[in-house]
Design a protein around this motif. Structure first.
Motif, PDB file in Angstrom:
ATOM      1  N   THR A 143       0.827  -1.206   0.000  1.00 18.92           N
ATOM      2  CA  THR A 143       0.000   0.000   0.000  1.00 18.92           C
ATOM      3  C   THR A 143       0.861   1.256   0.000  1.00 18.92           C
ATOM      4  O   THR A 143       0.471   2.276  -0.595  1.00 18.92           O
ATOM      5  N   ARG A 160       0.753   9.104  -6.309  1.00 14.50           N
ATOM      6  CA  ARG A 160       1.284  10.464  -6.178  1.00 14.50           C
ATOM      7  C   ARG A 160       2.065  10.865  -7.426  1.00 14.50           C
ATOM      8  O   ARG A 160       2.074  12.042  -7.812  1.00 14.50           O
ATOM      9  N   GLY A 211       0.616   4.100  -2.895  1.00 15.16           N
ATOM     10  CA  GLY A 211       0.477   5.527  -2.632  1.00 15.16           C
ATOM     11  C   GLY A 211       1.505   6.347  -3.381  1.00 15.16           C
ATOM     12  O   GLY A 211       1.194   7.428  -3.916  1.00 15.16           O
TER      13      GLY A 211
END
Length: 201
Positions: A26, A34, A30
């Motif tokens: 995870t 981004r 992320g």
């Protein structure tokens, strides 16, 4: 399109065996998001949607069941005391075998390698497991690797106990994306395992 990573949980699963990889995957997702890339999706999969009590008492709620989960690119099987019961559970073993046949990567942490072996997925493969379980797994006929935190044999990647699953998962992130992205994920997590124990008292 990102990868879908499925982590199975069952009664008695060792918490860090799956929470450590969950954090890696995870965190990686992320960072991808981004950067404007398609993130990977991580789901917890169990026999049903009820709470699962893990080895040290943590209870978790699965995202999907064996019957309704999305197609998985990666399957991760944790270890823990519950693998002894799992090794006699035809539903769990059948699901692992069927899911592994369709996945790009099949992975295990700790005694999760027992479930890979008994389900047939790990037979004929080199496997790593927790140091305290190596002799028992070898006695079943498995080809046990005893001197590596994780070992790859084809598309099957197994790791030693508990925290070794983090190392294995970071390596896999490097395979799914790039070594540079895996290093960025490790830095984001502030994961720096060497030396493993520095205190004198």
């Amino acid at each position: 399109m990102g990868n879908t990573i499925g982590i199975t949980v069952f009664e008695g699963a060792e918490e860090l065996d799956f929470v450590g990889p969950w954090e890696v995957f995870t965190a990686s997702a992320g960072l991808l998001e981004r950067a404007g890339a398609d993130p990977d999706r991580v789901v917890l999969v169990a026999a049903d949607t009820g709470p699962v009590r893990c080895g040290k008492g943590l209870r978790v709620l699965p995202d999907a069941t064996f019957a309704d989960h999305p197609a998985l690119d990666v399957l991760l099987v944790p270890g823990g005391r519950g693998t002894r019961r799992g090794a006699e559970d035809p539903q769990l073993l059948g699901w692992i075998a069927a899911t592994a046949a369709r996945a790009t990567w099949v992975t295990s942490v700790c005694t999760g390698s027992l479930l890979l072996f008994v389900s047939g997925v790990g037979k004929g493969r080199r496997l790593a497991t927790h140091w305290g379980f190596e002799d028992q797994l070898a006695a079943l006929g498995a080809d046990v690797v005893r001197d590596a935190r994780w070992v790859r044999d084809g598309n099957v990647v197994s790791s030693q106990g508990v925290s070794a699953g983090i190392d294995m998962s970071l390596w896999l992130v490097g395979q799914l994306h790039s070594p540079a992205h895996a290093r960025a994920t490790q830095r984001f997590m502030q994961y720096d395992p060497a030396p493993p124990y520095a205190a004198d008292v």
